[in-house]
Scaffold this motif. Structure first.
Motif, PDB file in Angstrom:
ATOM      1  N   PRO A  65     -11.949  15.454   7.610  1.00 34.97           N
ATOM      2  CA  PRO A  65     -12.145  15.739   6.181  1.00 34.97           C
ATOM      3  C   PRO A  65     -11.295  14.842   5.275  1.00 34.97           C
ATOM      4  O   PRO A  65     -11.712  14.512   4.159  1.00 34.97           O
ATOM      5  N   ALA A  66     -10.106  14.461   5.761  1.00 28.78           N
ATOM      6  CA  ALA A  66      -9.268  13.557   4.953  1.00 28.78           C
ATOM      7  C   ALA A  66      -9.975  12.217   4.790  1.00 28.78           C
ATOM      8  O   ALA A  66     -10.000  11.639   3.693  1.00 28.78           O
ATOM      9  N   ARG A  67     -10.584  11.732   5.848  1.00 31.34           N
ATOM     10  CA  ARG A  67     -11.331  10.472   5.760  1.00 31.34           C
ATOM     11  C   ARG A  67     -12.512  10.625   4.805  1.00 31.34           C
ATOM     12  O   ARG A  67     -12.766   9.736   3.969  1.00 31.34           O
ATOM     13  N   ALA A  68     -13.194  11.757   4.881  1.00 25.68           N
ATOM     14  CA  ALA A  68     -14.340  11.979   3.986  1.00 25.68           C
ATOM     15  C   ALA A  68     -13.866  12.030   2.528  1.00 25.68           C
ATOM     16  O   ALA A  68     -14.513  11.495   1.628  1.00 25.68           O
ATOM     17  N   LEU A  69     -12.719  12.652   2.306  1.00 25.18           N
ATOM     18  CA  LEU A  69     -12.182  12.779   0.949  1.00 25.18           C
ATOM     19  C   LEU A  69     -11.728  11.433   0.380  1.00 25.18           C
ATOM     20  O   LEU A  69     -11.971  11.115  -0.782  1.00 25.18           O
ATOM     21  N   GLY A  94     -12.379   8.269   1.588  1.00 26.58           N
ATOM     22  CA  GLY A  94     -13.315   7.141   1.678  1.00 26.58           C
ATOM     23  C   GLY A  94     -12.964   6.173   2.786  1.00 26.58           C
ATOM     24  O   GLY A  94     -11.876   6.224   3.367  1.00 26.58           O
ATOM     25  N   PRO A  95     -13.896   5.261   3.075  1.00 26.89           N
ATOM     26  CA  PRO A  95     -13.766   4.409   4.264  1.00 26.89           C
ATOM     27  C   PRO A  95     -12.628   3.391   4.202  1.00 26.89           C
ATOM     28  O   PRO A  95     -12.155   2.924   5.230  1.00 26.89           O
ATOM     29  N   LYS A  96     -12.199   3.028   2.986  1.00 32.29           N
ATOM     30  CA  LYS A  96     -11.181   1.957   2.884  1.00 32.29           C
ATOM     31  C   LYS A  96      -9.745   2.481   2.893  1.00 32.29           C
ATOM     32  O   LYS A  96      -8.802   1.708   3.030  1.00 32.29           O
ATOM     33  N   ALA A  97      -9.565   3.773   2.725  1.00 31.26           N
ATOM     34  CA  ALA A  97      -8.204   4.321   2.609  1.00 31.26           C
ATOM     35  C   ALA A  97      -7.443   4.161   3.927  1.00 31.26           C
ATOM     36  O   ALA A  97      -8.025   4.253   5.010  1.00 31.26           O
ATOM     37  N   HIS A 117       0.839  -1.196   0.000  1.00 29.65           N
ATOM     38  CA  HIS A 117       0.000   0.000   0.000  1.00 29.65           C
ATOM     39  C   HIS A 117       0.878   1.252   0.000  1.00 29.65           C
ATOM     40  O   HIS A 117       1.789   1.372   0.814  1.00 29.65           O
ATOM     41  N   LEU A 118       0.547   2.195  -0.879  1.00 26.99           N
ATOM     42  CA  LEU A 118       1.255   3.481  -0.906  1.00 26.99           C
ATOM     43  C   LEU A 118       0.485   4.509  -0.092  1.00 26.99           C
ATOM     44  O   LEU A 118      -0.753   4.572  -0.153  1.00 26.99           O
ATOM     45  N   LEU A 119       1.221   5.314   0.671  1.00 26.50           N
ATOM     46  CA  LEU A 119       0.650   6.482   1.348  1.00 26.50           C
ATOM     47  C   LEU A 119       1.461   7.702   0.941  1.00 26.50           C
ATOM     48  O   LEU A 119       2.662   7.605   0.665  1.00 26.50           O
ATOM     49  N   ILE A 120       0.802   8.852   0.933  1.00 28.63           N
ATOM     50  CA  ILE A 120       1.478  10.116   0.650  1.00 28.63           C
ATOM     51  C   ILE A 120       1.632  10.851   1.979  1.00 28.63           C
ATOM     52  O   ILE A 120       0.687  10.929   2.762  1.00 28.63           O
ATOM     53  N   ASN A 121       2.809  11.391   2.223  1.00 27.74           N
ATOM     54  CA  ASN A 121       3.000  12.198   3.424  1.00 27.74           C
ATOM     55  C   ASN A 121       2.388  13.582   3.235  1.00 27.74           C
ATOM     56  O   ASN A 121       2.570  14.228   2.179  1.00 27.74           O
ATOM     57  N   ASP A 122       1.671  14.038   4.217  1.00 23.88           N
ATOM     58  CA  ASP A 122       1.189  15.438   4.323  1.00 23.88           C
ATOM     59  C   ASP A 122       0.041  15.847   3.396  1.00 23.88           C
ATOM     60  O   ASP A 122      -0.616  16.846   3.674  1.00 23.88           O
ATOM     61  N   ASP A 123      -0.158  15.176   2.264  1.00 22.15           N
ATOM     62  CA  ASP A 123      -0.930  15.746   1.158  1.00 22.15           C
ATOM     63  C   ASP A 123      -2.146  14.874   0.808  1.00 22.15           C
ATOM     64  O   ASP A 123      -2.073  13.987  -0.056  1.00 22.15           O
ATOM     65  N   ALA A 124      -3.269  15.171   1.457  1.00 27.43           N
ATOM     66  CA  ALA A 124      -4.483  14.369   1.222  1.00 27.43           C
ATOM     67  C   ALA A 124      -5.016  14.558  -0.204  1.00 27.43           C
ATOM     68  O   ALA A 124      -5.601  13.638  -0.777  1.00 27.43           O
ATOM     69  N   GLU A 125      -4.780  15.746  -0.776  1.00 23.93           N
ATOM     70  CA  GLU A 125      -5.277  15.990  -2.150  1.00 23.93           C
ATOM     71  C   GLU A 125      -4.552  15.088  -3.155  1.00 23.93           C
ATOM     72  O   GLU A 125      -5.179  14.502  -4.035  1.00 23.93           O
ATOM     73  N   LEU A 126      -3.232  15.011  -3.005  1.00 25.07           N
ATOM     74  CA  LEU A 126      -2.470  14.130  -3.908  1.00 25.07           C
ATOM     75  C   LEU A 126      -2.870  12.674  -3.679  1.00 25.07           C
ATOM     76  O   LEU A 126      -3.010  11.899  -4.632  1.00 25.07           O
ATOM     77  N   ALA A 128      -5.773  11.603  -2.758  1.00 27.48           N
ATOM     78  CA  ALA A 128      -7.087  11.393  -3.375  1.00 27.48           C
ATOM     79  C   ALA A 128      -6.941  11.247  -4.891  1.00 27.48           C
ATOM     80  O   ALA A 128      -7.583  10.404  -5.513  1.00 27.48           O
ATOM     81  N   ARG A 129      -6.060  12.046  -5.455  1.00 30.76           N
ATOM     82  CA  ARG A 129      -5.852  11.992  -6.907  1.00 30.76           C
ATOM     83  C   ARG A 129      -5.361  10.610  -7.359  1.00 30.76           C
ATOM     84  O   ARG A 129      -5.712  10.122  -8.425  1.00 30.76           O
ATOM     85  N   LEU A 130      -4.542   9.991  -6.507  1.00 30.48           N
ATOM     86  CA  LEU A 130      -3.962   8.688  -6.873  1.00 30.48           C
ATOM     87  C   LEU A 130      -4.728   7.512  -6.265  1.00 30.48           C
ATOM     88  O   LEU A 130      -4.368   6.366  -6.485  1.00 30.48           O
ATOM     89  N   ASP A 131      -5.739   7.825  -5.467  1.00 27.73           N
ATOM     90  CA  ASP A 131      -6.518   6.783  -4.794  1.00 27.73           C
ATOM     91  C   ASP A 131      -5.625   5.912  -3.889  1.00 27.73           C
ATOM     92  O   ASP A 131      -5.639   4.683  -3.964  1.00 27.73           O
ATOM     93  N   VAL A 132      -4.820   6.595  -3.064  1.00 32.58           N
ATOM     94  CA  VAL A 132      -3.956   5.897  -2.105  1.00 32.58           C
ATOM     95  C   VAL A 132      -4.185   6.517  -0.718  1.00 32.58           C
ATOM     96  O   VAL A 132      -5.038   7.385  -0.544  1.00 32.58           O
TER      97      VAL A 132
END
Ligand SMILES: Cc1ncc(COP(=O)(O)OP(=O)(O)O)c(N)n1
Ligand SMILES: Cc1nc(C(=O)O)sc1CCOP(=O)(O)O
Ligand SMILES: [Mg+2]
Length: 208
Positions: free
Chosen positions: A91-95, A97-100, A63-72, A74-78
């Motif tokens: 808001p990060a969870r809302a952006l 989704g439940p499985k992230a 699984h990939l995670l991005i540090n600091d940047d919820a927008e990025l 969301a763009r990559l679905d990670v």
């Protein structure tokens, strides 16, 4: 979510010119999570690099995670890892989704971890436990916080970070850590073969 294993974190200086081959070597040795950590503001490069890492992680089922940047993220679905000043979790969870997978930095404070879980964090991260050359200014945490977290956050994966190496990781696992988050202790190796060997050895420590 059950998460246990090695959590590699990239470092743009340490991995300059060799990021993909070192990350692939780590994936070969076994990674549960990979975090793309790049503190620059070059958005185009960040997108390009994160996309390349996502392709690699998909191939190795990490699984990939991005540090600091919820927008990025969301763009990559990670997933995303957020510190205490990186924006709120809800808001990060809302952006995302439940499985992230969403991680939260909790330093040495169980109360921050309990709050993070309430706000939707998947795992909570404590540290730094040892001196870190990657982040020398990180505030110290005592090992005992892991025991306390294990007792109070029964089903939440506990991540530990900060100066972790093959020589000092065992007590963290014995106290209840599920995820060993490592930069230099993994990617500070001077060959891809050594990165793979270290990744396998970290995983062996966690297979208890
Ligand atoms: C797994 C993990 N734990 C802690 C951190 C530190 O996050 P933060 O406090 O936001 O600091 P920066 O990494 O953004 O400098 C992390 N990135 N990953
Ligand atoms: C990114 C980061 N956060 C920390 C914290 O304590 O919150 S320590 C750290 C750096 C981790 O790198 P290394 O494994 O090379 O010490
Ligand atoms: Mg941060």
């Amino acid at each position: 979510m059950k998460l246990r294993g090695l959590y590699a974190i990239t470092d743009s200086q340490l991995l300059a010119g060799k990021c993909l081959k070192y990350v692939e070597a780590a994936l070969d040795g076994g990674l549960t999570l990979l975090q793309y950590r790049d503190k620059s503001t070059d958005e185009a490069r960040r997108l390009r690099e994160a996309e390349a890492l996502k392709h690699l992680c998909d191939r190795y089922k990490a699984h990939l995670l991005i540090n600091d940047d919820a927008e990025l993220a969301a763009r990559l679905d990670v997933g995303v890892h957020l510190g205490q000043t990186d924006g709120p979790l809800t808001p990060a969870r809302a952006l995302l989704g439940p499985k992230a997978i969403i991680g939260s930095t909790c330093h040495d404070q169980i109360e921050l971890a309990e709050q993070a879980v309430k706000e939707g964090a998947t795992y909570v991260a404590f540290g730094r436990f040892f001196t870190s050359s990657t982040k020398p200014g990180a505030a110290p945490a005592a090992l005992d916080v892991i025991n306390q977290a294990r007792a109070r956050l029964v089903n939440v994966p506990i991540c530990v970070i900060g100066g972790i190496t093959l020589d000092n990781a065992a007590p963290l696992v014995e106290r209840g850590a599920d995820l060993l988050a490592v930069v230099h202790g993994l990617f500070g190796a001077d060959s891809t073969q050594e990165v793979t060997r270290r990744a396998r050895a970290f995983n062996a420590l966690l297979s208890i």
